[in-house]
Design a protein around this motif. Structure first.
Motif, short mmCIF file in Angstrom:
data_model
loop_
_atom_site.label_atom_id
_atom_site.label_comp_id
_atom_site.label_asym_id
_atom_site.label_seq_id
_atom_site.Cartn_x
_atom_site.Cartn_y
_atom_site.Cartn_z
N GLY A 65 52.11 88.46 51.99
CA GLY A 65 50.94 88.70 51.24
C GLY A 65 51.32 89.79 50.40
N ASP A 66 52.45 90.67 50.35
CA ASP A 66 52.98 91.67 49.46
C ASP A 66 53.98 90.99 48.67
N ASP A 115 45.49 89.02 70.66
CA ASP A 115 46.69 88.71 69.61
C ASP A 115 45.75 88.78 68.13
N LEU A 116 44.48 88.72 68.21
CA LEU A 116 43.80 88.70 66.89
C LEU A 116 44.18 90.11 66.14
N ARG A 156 45.73 93.36 58.66
CA ARG A 156 45.83 93.50 57.07
C ARG A 156 44.50 93.39 56.40
N ARG A 157 43.67 92.35 56.85
CA ARG A 157 42.35 92.33 56.06
C ARG A 157 41.43 91.51 57.17
N THR A 158 40.30 91.73 57.03
CA THR A 158 39.34 91.10 57.88
C THR A 158 39.25 89.62 57.45
N PRO A 159 39.81 88.62 58.54
CA PRO A 159 39.75 87.23 57.85
C PRO A 159 38.40 86.78 58.06
N ARG A 208 43.61 85.49 50.97
CA ARG A 208 42.57 85.62 52.02
C ARG A 208 43.05 84.92 53.56
N ASP A 209 42.39 85.44 54.52
CA ASP A 209 42.90 85.03 55.84
C ASP A 209 41.68 84.33 56.45
#
Lengths: 285, 317
Positions: A181-182, B59-60, B66-69, B158-159
């Motif tokens: 992502g980076d 695991d989540l 890194r960001r809210t999926p 985006r996740d």
């Protein structure tokens, strides 16, 4: 004043993609000062490529690199502009990559290599990688028309080739501490599609990759801003392990091999990928 | 069997939950090592924090870090085609299906999980592929969340997480919200950002169509009660099988009364007769639609200030 930059290349490739052959041919080009880059002094250790260069001089292909080997060879190189680099070129058995993916445990030596490398070169041999047909691309209705040609195999389930290569790149990015992502701040990536002569393609390498491995192509273009995708034929033609190729013997291996540039034209200069990675300003000159 | 005594740590399967790169440095691990002596060289190796398989609840955190999926809950009774839908999406992405220029595949931390789901739909020489095998209720990690990352408009990443859960969970949950064997379903409904509710055309046209209709109506009712305004898409799976209009009407009616404002889509693994792209029917459209779903915006209540001090009046209306 000359500027000396130490550039360590991380060369990644599974077994059989032709890492050692390319290394040997690249070394020959550098020693003969045939390309944009030339050897500027003496390399630290040419041992890993000695046997391969010998085989190529005699018009034969080289033996497989043993799994356990990992030798870094330091090459002082410079280009026409006088820029000097120390290129660290590794040679190893591709099974190490396979093991890394299978065990999902990264030896600390590999971690250090990934962390300290300034550019990544990934070699892929497209003949070894493919996308299988599935229920959607070949519906059940058509099954009757094509009776099973091969008996069912008992091989254990392997991850698909695309998934394996994506996971490999994700692991490299993770070890680099950047995650996916980076897009800034990650080493430049050069993708070499090796054994290009066997593919029989005339399209640009990027398009060939997109057609054959679309998900991997998406992954790369999405995570690297300007990935360099080139075709490589280190030997120009398949060589046999025992029967020598007469033309190779008389003309010398340095007259064989080419790189396919992004616009599908070819160049004999096997040092081109180095130019693209180390000194991009030189690329179009 | 867990090797580490720390509740949320699955070492040596994944990295140490307390962040020790070398397991030898972790006090909890060294106390364990006395029991297990063969792990001598593990200290020099790094274990990856993701296993590649479908993600469990612990695991989540690696993905959510890194960001809210966006979490998409895929709901439906057993054999409604939930897992097949996921498998089809993965295969389509693998073959570079056009999901629009806005989204480019950008990675996944559950590649093995996707592979496992897609496996049974892939052709191996000589063996006909089937639809994915039943998702078992057994195994704590069996629930599984499958991860995909997309770069949007060449810019923002985006996740997405897709739930892959057995239909039995939802059937139990529809009947009894507090059923002990519906714990997973409750977790999904609590945490998902959007829902896909699958209606199985094969079941609604089959011998047990009455009970299939009742099951989906019951599920829609339960979902309606727990929805909290989140987007719901009703997806008719296996749409190559024709369902009586009256049956469709009664399902649609039940869903719209419980889940107002729902969207409706149709998918099938069978491509239309004149189509040779091999992309089934409606599968890419549904994926595109799903990727464009956005989380509900939270509206903060406006602040009312009675003070006259300028400091407290800042930002007040």
């Amino acid at each position: 004043m000359t500027q000396v930059l130490a550039q360590s290349m991380l060369l990644v490739g599974e077994s059989g993609v032709g890492k050692t052959h390319y290394g040997a041919q690249l070394l020959k080009r550098l020693l003969n000062s045939k390309g944009r880059f030339r050897m500027d002094g003496a390399a630290s250790n040419l041992e890993p490529f000695e046997a391969t260069m010998e085989s190529l001089n005699n018009g034969r292909s080289a033996a497989h690199t043993p799994t356990s080997t990992y030798v870094d060879s330091e090459w002082p190189i410079s280009n026409k502009k006088g820029l000097t680099f120390t290129l660290v070129w590794p040679d190893y058995g591709g099974e190490q990559i396979k093991k890394l993916l299978a065990t999902r445990k990264i030896p600390s030596t590999w971690r250090a290599r990934v962390e300290n490398s300034s550019a990544w070169m990934l070699m892929l041999r497209l003949q070894q990688l493919r996308v299988s047909d599935d229920l959607l691309s070949k519906p059940l209705a058509r099954l009757a028309e094509e009776e099973a040609a091969d008996p069912p195999s008992d091989e254990p389930i392997q991850p698909s080739d695309q998934a394996r290569m994506i996971e490999l790149l994700q692991i490299l990015l993770y070890l680099r501490g950047k995650g996916v992502g980076d897009a800034t701040n990650i080493p430049q990536l050069c993708l070499l599609l090796s054994c290009w002569d066997e593919l029989g393609q005339s399209d640009p390498p990027e398009e060939v990759l997109k057609r054959q491995l679309p998900m991997l192509s998406d992954f790369i273009t999405s995570n690297w801003k300007h990935p360099i995708i080139l075709g490589l034929s280190a030997l120009e033609r398949p060589l046999d392990k025992s029967v020598p190729d007469e033309e190779y013997v008389t003309r010398g291996p340095e007259h064989f091999g080419y790189i396919v540039l992004p616009d599908a034209s070819t160049t004999q200069d096997l040092t081109y990928p180095l130019t693209a990675l180390l000194d991009p300003s030189e690329e179009n000159s | 069997m867990k090797a580490c005594s720390v509740e949320d740590c699955f070492a040596p399967d994944t990295t140490c939950a307390h962040g020790h790169l070398s397991l030898k440095d972790c006090p909890n691990w060294t106390s364990q090592e006395k029991i297990d002596s063969k792990s001598s060289d593990e200290g020099t190796e790094i274990v990856l924090p993701w296993s590649g398989s479908a993600l469990g609840r612990t695991d989540l955190s690696f993905v959510t870090g890194r960001r809210t999926p966006m979490m998409i809950g895929i709901l439906g009774p057993e054999n409604a085609g939930k897992t097949s839908l996921l498998a089809a999406w993965y295969l389509l992405i693998g073959r570079g299906a056009n999901i629009g220029n806005r989204h480019t595949f950008s990675g996944s931390f559950t590649l093995s999980g996707w592979e496992a789901v897609a496996r049974s739909m892939q052709w191996t020489p000589g063996t006909p592929p089937e639809f994915p095998a039943h998702t078992s209720t057994r195994g704590v990690r069996g629930q599984g969340l499958l991860h995909l990352a997309f770069r949007e408009d060449g810019n923002r990443l985006r996740d997405y997480l897709f739930t892959d859960a057995p239909g039995l969970w939802f059937q139990r949950w529809a009947i009894n919200e507090q059923a002990p064997d519906a714990k997973g379903a409750r977790w999904i409904v609590d945490n998902a950002d959007a829902f896909i509710l699958t209606a199985d055309c094969a079941a609604l046209a089959g011998d047990d169509k009455g009970s299939a209709r009742a099951a989906i109506q019951l599920l829609a009712r339960r979902l309606g009660a727990n929805r909290r305004g989140r987007p719901v898409t009703l997806v008719w799976t296996k749409s190559d099988i024709t369902v009586a209009e009256s049956m469709k009407f009664s399902v649609r009616d039940a869903v719209s009364s419980q889940v107002p404002g729902f969207e409706e889509m149709t998918v099938s693994m069978q491509a239309p007769a004149d189509d040779s792209h091999g992309q089934g029917t409606g599968l890419t459209a549904l994926l595109k639609h799903t990727l464009q779903i956005r989380r509900l915006k939270q509206v903060l209540s406006p602040s009312h200030v009675n003070a006259t001090d300028a400091l407290f009046l800042f930002g007040a209306r």
